[in-house]
Design a protein around this motif. Sequence first.
Motif, PDB file in Angstrom:
ATOM      1  N   GLU A 171      23.981 -13.043   1.157  1.00  8.18           N
ATOM      2  CA  GLU A 171      25.388 -13.071   1.550  1.00  8.18           C
ATOM      3  C   GLU A 171      25.734 -14.343   2.313  1.00  8.18           C
ATOM      4  O   GLU A 171      26.644 -14.345   3.142  1.00  8.18           O
ATOM      5  CB  GLU A 171      25.737 -11.846   2.424  1.00  8.18           C
ATOM      6  N   ASP A 176      17.944  -8.663   4.622  1.00  8.81           N
ATOM      7  CA  ASP A 176      17.048  -7.852   3.802  1.00  8.81           C
ATOM      8  C   ASP A 176      16.348  -8.713   2.745  1.00  8.81           C
ATOM      9  O   ASP A 176      16.571  -8.545   1.551  1.00  8.81           O
ATOM     10  CB  ASP A 176      17.892  -6.731   3.152  1.00  8.81           C
ATOM     11  N   ASP A 221      29.792  -8.076   2.925  1.00 13.14           N
ATOM     12  CA  ASP A 221      30.465  -8.825   1.860  1.00 13.14           C
ATOM     13  C   ASP A 221      31.988  -8.761   1.980  1.00 13.14           C
ATOM     14  O   ASP A 221      32.701  -9.158   1.062  1.00 13.14           O
ATOM     15  CB  ASP A 221      30.014  -8.307   0.490  1.00 13.14           C
ATOM     16  N   GLN A 242      33.865  -6.259   1.751  1.00  5.86           N
ATOM     17  CA  GLN A 242      34.547  -5.218   0.958  1.00  5.86           C
ATOM     18  C   GLN A 242      35.082  -4.142   1.899  1.00  5.86           C
ATOM     19  O   GLN A 242      36.082  -3.500   1.610  1.00  5.86           O
ATOM     20  CB  GLN A 242      33.582  -4.599  -0.053  1.00  5.86           C
ATOM     21  N   ARG A 285      39.611  -0.584  -0.157  1.00  5.33           N
ATOM     22  CA  ARG A 285      38.391  -1.385  -0.314  1.00  5.33           C
ATOM     23  C   ARG A 285      38.751  -2.674  -1.037  1.00  5.33           C
ATOM     24  O   ARG A 285      39.347  -2.646  -2.110  1.00  5.33           O
ATOM     25  CB  ARG A 285      37.348  -0.603  -1.104  1.00  5.33           C
ATOM     26  N   SER A 343      27.924  -8.037  -6.888  1.00  5.22           N
ATOM     27  CA  SER A 343      27.342  -6.839  -6.306  1.00  5.22           C
ATOM     28  C   SER A 343      25.823  -6.878  -6.457  1.00  5.22           C
ATOM     29  O   SER A 343      25.302  -7.362  -7.462  1.00  5.22           O
ATOM     30  CB  SER A 343      27.884  -5.609  -7.018  1.00  5.22           C
ATOM     31  N   LYS A 344      25.125  -6.377  -5.432  1.00  2.55           N
ATOM     32  CA  LYS A 344      23.659  -6.319  -5.511  1.00  2.55           C
ATOM     33  C   LYS A 344      23.234  -4.931  -5.987  1.00  2.55           C
ATOM     34  O   LYS A 344      22.088  -4.542  -5.871  1.00  2.55           O
ATOM     35  CB  LYS A 344      23.035  -6.620  -4.151  1.00  2.55           C
TER      36      LYS A 344
HETATM   37  N1  UDP Z   1      22.317  -5.102   0.436  1.00  2.50           N
HETATM   38  C1  UDP Z   1      21.084  -5.143   1.098  1.00  2.50           C
HETATM   39  N2  UDP Z   1      19.942  -5.026   0.357  1.00  2.50           N
HETATM   40  C2  UDP Z   1      19.954  -4.840  -1.004  1.00  2.50           C
HETATM   41  C3  UDP Z   1      21.222  -4.761  -1.650  1.00  2.50           C
HETATM   42  C4  UDP Z   1      22.374  -4.890  -0.904  1.00  2.50           C
HETATM   43  O1  UDP Z   1      21.028  -5.302   2.311  1.00  2.50           O
HETATM   44  O2  UDP Z   1      18.876  -4.742  -1.591  1.00  2.50           O
HETATM   45  C5  UDP Z   1      23.551  -5.229   1.233  1.00  2.50           C
HETATM   46  C6  UDP Z   1      24.568  -6.256   0.699  1.00  2.50           C
HETATM   47  O3  UDP Z   1      24.354  -7.525   1.269  1.00  2.50           O
HETATM   48  C7  UDP Z   1      25.892  -5.660   1.146  1.00  2.50           C
HETATM   49  C8  UDP Z   1      25.619  -4.165   1.122  1.00  2.50           C
HETATM   50  O4  UDP Z   1      24.210  -3.990   1.172  1.00  2.50           O
HETATM   51  O5  UDP Z   1      26.237  -6.035   2.469  1.00  2.50           O
HETATM   52  C9  UDP Z   1      26.187  -3.481  -0.106  1.00  2.50           C
HETATM   53  O6  UDP Z   1      25.716  -4.114  -1.274  1.00  2.50           O
HETATM   54  P1  UDP Z   1      26.688  -4.549  -2.466  1.00  2.50           P
HETATM   55  O7  UDP Z   1      27.936  -5.145  -1.914  1.00  2.50           O
HETATM   56  O8  UDP Z   1      25.922  -5.405  -3.402  1.00  2.50           O
HETATM   57  O9  UDP Z   1      26.993  -3.137  -3.134  1.00  2.50           O
HETATM   58  P2  UDP Z   1      28.410  -2.610  -3.711  1.00  2.50           P
HETATM   59  O10 UDP Z   1      29.421  -2.835  -2.624  1.00  2.50           O
HETATM   60  O11 UDP Z   1      28.674  -3.420  -4.919  1.00  2.50           O
HETATM   61  O12 UDP Z   1      28.174  -1.161  -3.990  1.00  2.50           O
END
Ligand code: UDP
Length: 323
Positions: free
Chosen positions: A6, A35, A88, A90, A189, A197-198
């Motif tokens: 990030e 992480d 992120d 969101q 959101r 996205s991760k």
């Molecule tokens: N994240 C993390 N480790 C991981 C995957 C995600 O710490 O292995 C963090 C990421 O940086 C973010 C949060 O978890 O702050 C949510 O992830 P992401 O935004 O990718 O998920 P989404 O919002 O798309 O469900």
Amino acid sequence: MPCYNEAESLPEFARRTKQVLAALGCRHEILLVNDGSRDGTLAVAKSLAAADPCIRVVNLLRNFGHQAAVTAGLDLTESDIVVLIDSDLQDPPEVIVEMVAEWEKGADVAYGKRRHRSGETGLKLFTAGAFYRLMRCLTKTHIPEDTGDFRLMDSRVVKVLRGMREQHRFIRGMVAWIGGVQVPVYYDRESRFAGLSKYPYAKMISFAIDAITSFSIVPLRLVTCLALGILLLALVAAGIVFVIKLVNPGFFIPGFPAMMITVIFFGGVQLLALGVIGEYTGRMYEAVKLRPLYIVEAVYGGTASSHAGCLNPDPSTTSKSGG
Ligand code: UDP
Ligand code: MG
């Protein structure tokens, strides 16, 4: 705040969060959990911590996953209230103000409930909706729909949560299970500030299976019901065949296709049953190993406090009556 790759979002995230916390006028600490990022997240986080003594960085040895990163953060906080928030952007940090207001009114947990989600695909919205409906059928714990881990928690809740060391973690469900006064705070959101996205679909499916298996044994029961139903069906079919054979012995031509279909069908059912049982057995195997959920490589910054949070103006604003 869990952070995984990030680097681009972090400075803006820290700026907006600081603004909100300064407006609240409460003592605070921003705890960034890196992480195992592979971009420059750690360097950015360290520079933010160097510039602001209220920012502490916990660097995990490798990528342990979102839920483990959140757990690491929870284990290292000692404040009266804790807010879990994605880094992120969101989850808008501005919503924290409303969450604190709910806490002041007596809530133990104020969870962010999504009114509207920008930048998410129709498929993600559909699967998320279906998942929460399924969870409602499978478990007695009411896990609010359209929520993530974005939430404020009182230290009493955090303390209980810290004691729950299960390996396959579904934190929003675990918090719901704890109980107490849990209220929603509605928010829109936003789209990601930067990057992607991760949580690709494979990771999301695995997270959903973790959620179901850690909150419900209904799938195991369904396998038993399925087995009983098929057994009954087989008995009825055998009875019908027996009667027809009595009435008209030449009725059946030895049927190879029918036999094959039956064999394949029952083979499939048995494998399915074994698979479901395997999911739970595998989780028991993980649980008995009692491995740590994450490993901290080092902690940087946070010079404003040795451990418990803080800096900033007026500590009196964070004291909750009776607690
Ligand atoms: N994240 C993390 N480790 C991981 C995957 C995600 O710490 O292995 C963090 C990421 O940086 C973010 C949060 O978890 O702050 C949510 O992830 P992401 O935004 O990718 O998920 P989404 O919002 O798309 O469900
Ligand atoms: Mg996100």
